[in-house]
Design a protein around this motif. Structure first.
Motif, short mmCIF file in Angstrom:
data_model
loop_
_atom_site.label_atom_id
_atom_site.label_comp_id
_atom_site.label_asym_id
_atom_site.label_seq_id
_atom_site.Cartn_x
_atom_site.Cartn_y
_atom_site.Cartn_z
N GLY A 45 0.85 -1.29 0.08
CA GLY A 45 0.01 0.11 -0.03
C GLY A 45 0.81 1.23 0.15
O GLY A 45 0.31 2.33 -0.27
N TYR A 46 2.16 1.15 0.21
CA TYR A 46 3.04 2.23 0.25
C TYR A 46 3.56 2.55 -1.19
O TYR A 46 4.16 2.02 -1.70
CB TYR A 46 4.44 1.98 0.97
N SER A 47 3.03 3.65 -1.73
CA SER A 47 3.24 4.12 -3.07
C SER A 47 3.11 5.64 -3.10
O SER A 47 2.26 6.11 -2.57
CB SER A 47 2.37 3.31 -4.03
N LEU A 48 4.43 6.20 -3.72
CA LEU A 48 4.10 7.78 -3.91
C LEU A 48 4.77 8.06 -5.43
O LEU A 48 5.84 7.26 -5.85
CB LEU A 48 4.82 8.17 -2.73
N SER A 49 4.38 9.04 -5.77
CA SER A 49 5.04 9.52 -7.28
C SER A 49 5.58 10.81 -7.20
O SER A 49 4.97 11.80 -6.41
CB SER A 49 4.10 9.58 -8.52
#
Length: 161
Positions: A45-49
């Protein structure tokens, strides 16, 4: 922008990075959704752009996920960071590489909150997604953000031109 660290008020101002680099910006995400970790690599669930301002810029990737392991014959948890589909950091392997719970009783569990750093050079100005994946081995239960414990992720863009 200034980033403050810890109780001693150590700080880092924008444009003030040692070695000739400059702090460009920071993107932050917080996460509190519980994920059960499968025996094969899976999402946490850890995701960043981030879309770097210049292709020469580097990205300091920082994860701080709360992890949980319940011992039932020994449970381990491997972690890795990916940029898109490419692995850029891994703590996978045996009991000496990932996180391992080898408590003497099956009623013992542990919670840890590692802070994981890695520097990346994506060589692009396009939006780039970083994610944390995990894999359970042995035992029976491993989770991230159990009971809604808060985890954080930061992408810090640095200009070394």
């Amino acid at each position: 922008m200034t980033i403050h660290f810890g109780a001693d008020n150590t700080s880092l101002a924008s444009g003030d990075i040692g070695g000739g680099g400059k702090f460009v910006r920071i993107v932050e995400g917080t996460y509190n959704t519980q994920y059960s970790i499968p025996g094969s690599w899976g999402a946490t669930g850890y995701s960043l752009s981030i879309a770097p301002a210049d292709a020469a810029n580097k990205i300091l990737v920082v994860f701080s996920p709360p992890i949980y392991s319940y011992r039932n014959g020994g449970t381990g948890l491997n972690l890795r960071i990916k940029r898109g589909s490419t692995e850029i950091w891994s703590a996978a392997g045996t009991t000496t590489h990932g996180y391992y719970n080898d408590a003497s009783s099956s009623s013992n569990a542990f919670y840890k909150r590692p802070v994981i750093f890695t520097m990346d050079h994506p060589n692009t100005t396009s939006s780039t997604t970083y994610s944390l994946e995990a894999q359970q081995y042995g035992g029976s239960t491993a989770r991230t953000s159990k009971n809604g414990y808060l985890g954080e992720m930061f992408l810090i863009e640095l200009d070394y031109t």
